[in-house]
Write an enzyme that holds these catalytic residues in place. Sequence first.
Site, mmCIF file in Angstrom:
data_model
loop_
_atom_site.group_PDB
_atom_site.id
_atom_site.type_symbol
_atom_site.label_atom_id
_atom_site.label_comp_id
_atom_site.label_asym_id
_atom_site.label_seq_id
_atom_site.Cartn_x
_atom_site.Cartn_y
_atom_site.Cartn_z
ATOM 1 N N HIS A 266 57.398 6.114 59.810
ATOM 2 C CA HIS A 266 57.870 7.500 59.814
ATOM 3 C C HIS A 266 59.233 7.474 60.502
ATOM 4 O O HIS A 266 59.432 6.694 61.440
ATOM 5 C CB HIS A 266 56.931 8.415 60.594
ATOM 6 C CG HIS A 266 55.531 8.421 60.073
ATOM 7 N ND1 HIS A 266 54.421 8.298 60.891
ATOM 8 C CD2 HIS A 266 55.045 8.541 58.804
ATOM 9 C CE1 HIS A 266 53.321 8.347 60.158
ATOM 10 N NE2 HIS A 266 53.671 8.493 58.897
ATOM 11 N N GLU A 304 55.162 7.465 53.470
ATOM 12 C CA GLU A 304 54.483 8.574 52.777
ATOM 13 C C GLU A 304 55.171 9.881 53.138
ATOM 14 O O GLU A 304 54.569 10.769 53.743
ATOM 15 C CB GLU A 304 52.973 8.609 53.094
ATOM 16 C CG GLU A 304 52.532 7.903 54.373
ATOM 17 C CD GLU A 304 52.728 8.765 55.621
ATOM 18 O OE1 GLU A 304 53.043 9.956 55.500
ATOM 19 O OE2 GLU A 304 52.572 8.217 56.730
#
Length: 352
Positions: A266, A304
Amino acid sequence: MQDPRMTAFDATATASPDTRFAVTHGGWRLSEEFDHRHAWLRVAHGDQQVCWQLEAHSGGWLARLREGHAAPAMTTRDAGLETALRQWLQALFARDTGYRYLRVDDALRALCPTVFGEPVVKRAEFYQQPPLWYRGDNLGRHEQVWTTSDSGVRHPRRRPLPTGTVYERYCADIDQVFSFRRASPEQDVERLTDWMNQPRVARFWEKAVPRDEIAAYLDRVLGMAHLQPVVGCFDGQPVGYFEFYWAAEDPVGAYYEADPYDRGVHMLIGDANYLGRRLGRAWTLSLSHFVFLDDPRTRRLIGEPRADNQALLKYVERTPGWTKIKEFDFPHKRAALIVCDRDDFFDRVVFP
């Protein structure tokens, strides 16, 4: 800590009309020089010097000892010579992107067998050698001890990143050093609070909360075995926050066939002065490079992001090794699964 920049030396005493590259380390002076017909590598130490002719050779370079020169064979390792040669290789592969290897003669191999262990140095393999860039303590040496997570996933036991800098790379195209260091509550809570509360960051991270909550969040992340939070820096200036994670025991592991050594990330760039394509290329290439250096058993890096983060997804399409695989529904968002394949990354990447 060694500054990974190139350190120029006075090359005016050489016979070359022009110098492409020059570096000094530990008393060794290296330069790549050329005239209208030839290019050569000059290696000097004290008042001694030796040259290798550089010839274009079917998609690569051939280094051949120049006639009349003799090179000594090293009987002990010399860190200065090793670093200088690796920096030259980095510059060579960056400048001539169509050339994917360097073939060296026995004399150059004998001069520095730790760098030239094989007669052919392939660009993709050179980028997987850690000494120039990696500052961590893993390299796949962590013992593989299997355990089971609270959610019932069996995986290798994870270890936290060491304190301090774990990766640094000189980016010649922007003349800056990009680095990762382990996140620290003492150093980073204030800036992370500021970054998380910026509207463009809050839209995707959804953590626009007061300082106390950010401090608690960072403490929690640092205490989770499968998460490795780092701060990205340009020339030592913190510019972004990155969370590397082991995908198998992360929630995303339930949405694809995760390997035990897959990693995920992330990311956010908190300092808006460091947004843009040129700087973005530096940190996107670096995050993939760091993960693959940290553990050779890692074959894939995943992400993601939100499926509507079109700016990021368009950038991913232009980044070596990365591709969008699918979209899926997380409990809290519609996500895109993006994957960077190790072999594809090193086959395609050229570090500027």
